[in-house]
Design a protein around this motif. Structure first.
Motif, PDB file in Angstrom:
ATOM      1  N   GLY A   1      -0.326  10.033 -45.280  1.00 26.92           N
ATOM      2  CA  GLY A   1      -0.336   9.361 -46.583  1.00 26.92           C
ATOM      3  C   GLY A   1       0.588   8.154 -46.592  1.00 26.92           C
TER       4      GLY A   1
ATOM      5  N   THR B   1      -5.758   7.472 -50.043  1.00 27.25           N
ATOM      6  CA  THR B   1      -5.710   6.150 -49.410  1.00 27.25           C
ATOM      7  C   THR B   1      -7.115   5.660 -49.065  1.00 27.25           C
ATOM      8  OG1 THR B   1      -3.630   6.843 -48.395  1.00 27.25           O
ATOM      9  CG2 THR B   1      -4.613   4.838 -47.556  1.00 27.25           C
TER      10      THR B   1
ATOM     11  N   SER C   1      -3.646  10.817 -47.515  1.00 29.81           N
ATOM     12  CA  SER C   1      -4.589  10.016 -46.713  1.00 29.81           C
ATOM     13  C   SER C   1      -5.965   9.975 -47.385  1.00 29.81           C
ATOM     14  CB  SER C   1      -4.684  10.535 -45.285  1.00 29.81           C
ATOM     15  OG  SER C   1      -4.915  11.906 -45.266  1.00 29.81           O
TER      16      SER C   1
ATOM     17  N   VAL D   1      -5.869   4.735 -41.213  1.00 28.62           N
ATOM     18  CA  VAL D   1      -5.172   5.424 -42.294  1.00 28.62           C
ATOM     19  C   VAL D   1      -4.089   6.335 -41.710  1.00 28.62           C
ATOM     20  CG1 VAL D   1      -5.518   7.177 -44.101  1.00 28.62           C
ATOM     21  CG2 VAL D   1      -7.141   5.297 -43.878  1.00 28.62           C
ATOM     22  N   ASP D   2      -2.911   6.280 -42.282  1.00 35.43           N
ATOM     23  CA  ASP D   2      -1.837   7.192 -41.873  1.00 35.43           C
ATOM     24  C   ASP D   2      -2.210   8.584 -42.384  1.00 35.43           C
ATOM     25  OD1 ASP D   2       0.475   8.703 -41.647  1.00 35.43           O
ATOM     26  OD2 ASP D   2       1.805   7.017 -42.078  1.00 35.43           O
ATOM     27  N   VAL D   3      -2.375   9.520 -41.468  1.00 32.84           N
ATOM     28  CA  VAL D   3      -2.843  10.862 -41.844  1.00 32.84           C
ATOM     29  C   VAL D   3      -1.870  11.551 -42.812  1.00 32.84           C
ATOM     30  CG1 VAL D   3      -1.809  12.169 -39.929  1.00 32.84           C
ATOM     31  CG2 VAL D   3      -4.032  12.875 -40.851  1.00 32.84           C
TER      32      VAL D   3
ATOM     33  N   LEU E   1      -7.712   8.297 -38.194  1.00 30.49           N
ATOM     34  CA  LEU E   1      -6.552   8.882 -38.890  1.00 30.49           C
ATOM     35  C   LEU E   1      -5.386   8.849 -37.910  1.00 30.49           C
ATOM     36  CD1 LEU E   1      -8.526  11.669 -40.691  1.00 30.49           C
ATOM     37  CD2 LEU E   1      -7.157   9.936 -41.847  1.00 30.49           C
TER      38      LEU E   1
ATOM     39  N   ALA F   1       0.095   1.414 -41.676  1.00 28.28           N
ATOM     40  CA  ALA F   1      -0.780   2.481 -41.179  1.00 28.28           C
ATOM     41  C   ALA F   1      -0.833   2.501 -39.657  1.00 28.28           C
ATOM     42  CB  ALA F   1      -2.185   2.298 -41.743  1.00 28.28           C
TER      43      ALA F   1
ATOM     44  N   THR G   1      -7.955  16.453 -45.213  1.00 21.71           N
ATOM     45  CA  THR G   1      -8.718  15.213 -45.437  1.00 21.71           C
ATOM     46  C   THR G   1     -10.161  15.376 -44.976  1.00 21.71           C
ATOM     47  OG1 THR G   1      -6.685  14.031 -45.032  1.00 21.71           O
ATOM     48  CG2 THR G   1      -8.672  12.708 -45.008  1.00 21.71           C
TER      49      THR G   1
END
Ligand SMILES: Nc1nc2c(ncn2[C@@H]2O[C@H](COP(=O)(O)OP(=O)(O)OP(=O)(O)O)[C@@H](O)[C@H]2O)c(=O)[nH]1
Ligand SMILES: [Mg+2]
Length: 361
Positions: free
Chosen positions: A239, A254, A251, A235-237, A278, A160, A293
């Motif tokens: 996903g 996640t 995301s 968090v990787d925006v 993010l 991430a 998100t």
């Protein structure tokens, strides 16, 4: 880099065994010395075994010696009727160690260098009550479990950008790579502010869904966030997908899965203050993912999440901040928000203390 899940998980297992965050040792109090029935002399008590924190000790040092026995009490003699006490043993452990019995009953938490935790009491010296025969010391196994002490705990799926963020915020040089489970042991970095204020931030190995069942690196690393004041979700925006054989998770999914893993580890963790970052906003398509998100979170729309993945208690984020850890976008904003949230938490704690003191008066 393409790695199959099996390889990843096998590797994670091997790496996990290299990291020492728990050591089991045997401790035994000294036996009491013999009394002197003819003269009423008392044997000395056996020495005690204590555990005490010291900042120069590492968990590795603890592996060197697995058995710690305190000295025996001196026998009573005609020239010295009162036998002297056996020597105490003090086991030095790193700061942040939790001392527990084998069945996980906590004997003490050592967050500072001052206090000592008694782990094995020496036996009573021989005296009238025990027919002049010195008693055995207490003995058994104890666990020394390391919990890092940091203000902020970084939690997220692998890849991430947690370590990239730690690097952007502090002077630490964590390992960064484009494959999952790059970080295999927790690391603490210090974030410095212009007014000399420092906030510590713990970078943890990535969690994956099923971590509570020991998938990936497992979730025992979460013990390191138990004492943090603030959780920083990274968090990787766009996903995440662990491998071709695993489902792709957006995301939003996640975030829900991280929330769920935290809850399964310890429900209280979901009530900690948390900020959501993010990441990877520099990659094309990020804006659409962000809007989606944000919308789902703001509307508390959990309909897309299946029942079994849905957490019972949802984390309420203090802030949602889109960033690019790699490009440095909005990193200063995130840094400021971390600071102000930590300050607010301190303020709340301070007010709570004042209230409690007033109530106790
Ligand atoms: N484009 C882009 N890539 C990023 C960004 N942040 C991190 N990366 C890349 O994502 C990959 C993973 O970054 P890490 O910082 O190692 O991720 P991590 O969360 O620490 O991963 P684990 O240690 O495996 O849990 C690396 O190739 C980084 O260069 C970002 O903001 N933008
Ligand atoms: Mg990492």
């Amino acid at each position: 880099m393409v790695l199959t899940t099996a390889v990843l998980l096998r590797k994670a297992g091997r790496w996990r065994s290299n990291f020492i965050d728990q050591v089991r040792i045997h401790v035994k109090g000294g036996a009491g010395g013999q009394g002197h029935p003819a003269y009423g002399g008392k044997g000395g008590n056996g020495g005690d075994v204590f555990v005490k924190a010291n900042k120069n000790i590492s968990m590795k040092d603890l592996k060197m010696k697995r058995r710690h026995v305190a000295g025996i009490g001196e026998n009573s003699r005609v020239r010295a009727l009162q036998g002297s006490k056996g020597n105490d043993v003090i086991i030095k452990v790193p700061l942040g160690v939790c001392v527990a019995t084998d069945d996980r009953h906590v004997l003490g938490d050592l967050d500072t260098e001052g206090p000592k935790v008694l782990v094995a009491k020496g036996g009573l010296g021989g005296c009238h009550d025990n027919k002049w025969s010195g008693e055995k010391g207490q003995g058994g196994n104890i666990k020394l479990i390391l919990k890092l002490i940091a203000d902020v705990g970084l939690v997220g799926f692998p890849n991430a950008g947690k370590s990239t963020l730690l690097k952007a915020l502090s002077r630490s040089q964590p390992k960064i790579a484009s494959y999952p489970f790059t970080t295999i042991r927790p690391q603490v970095g210090i974030v410095e502010y212009p007014d000399q204020r420092q906030i510590s931030l713990a970078d943890l190995p990535g969690l994956i869904e099923g971590a509570h069942m020991n998938y990936g690196m497992g979730h025992t690393f979460l013990r390191h966030v138990e004492r943090t004041k603030l959780l920083l979700f990274m968090v990787d925006v766009h996903g995440f997908q662990l491998s071709d054989r695993n489902p792709f998770r957006s995301s939003f999914e996640t975030i829900m899965l991280l929330n769920k893993e935290l809850e399964l580890y310890k429900p209280e963790l979901t009530r900690k203050p948390a900020i959501l970052a993010l990441n990877k906003m520099d990659i094309e398509g990020a804006e659409e993912c962000l809007q989606e998100t944000r919308k789902l979170l703001q509307e508390s729309d959990y309909s897309s999440i299946s029942e079994e993945l849905r957490p019972a208690s949802m984390i309420q984020f203090e802030d949602i901040i889109p960033v690019s850890a790699q490009e440095g976008h909005s990193i200063d904003l995130l840094k400021d928000r971390i600071r102000s949230t930590i300050d607010e938490i301190h303020q709340r704690e301070h007010q709570q203390d004042i209230k409690e003191q007033a109530n106790n008066r």
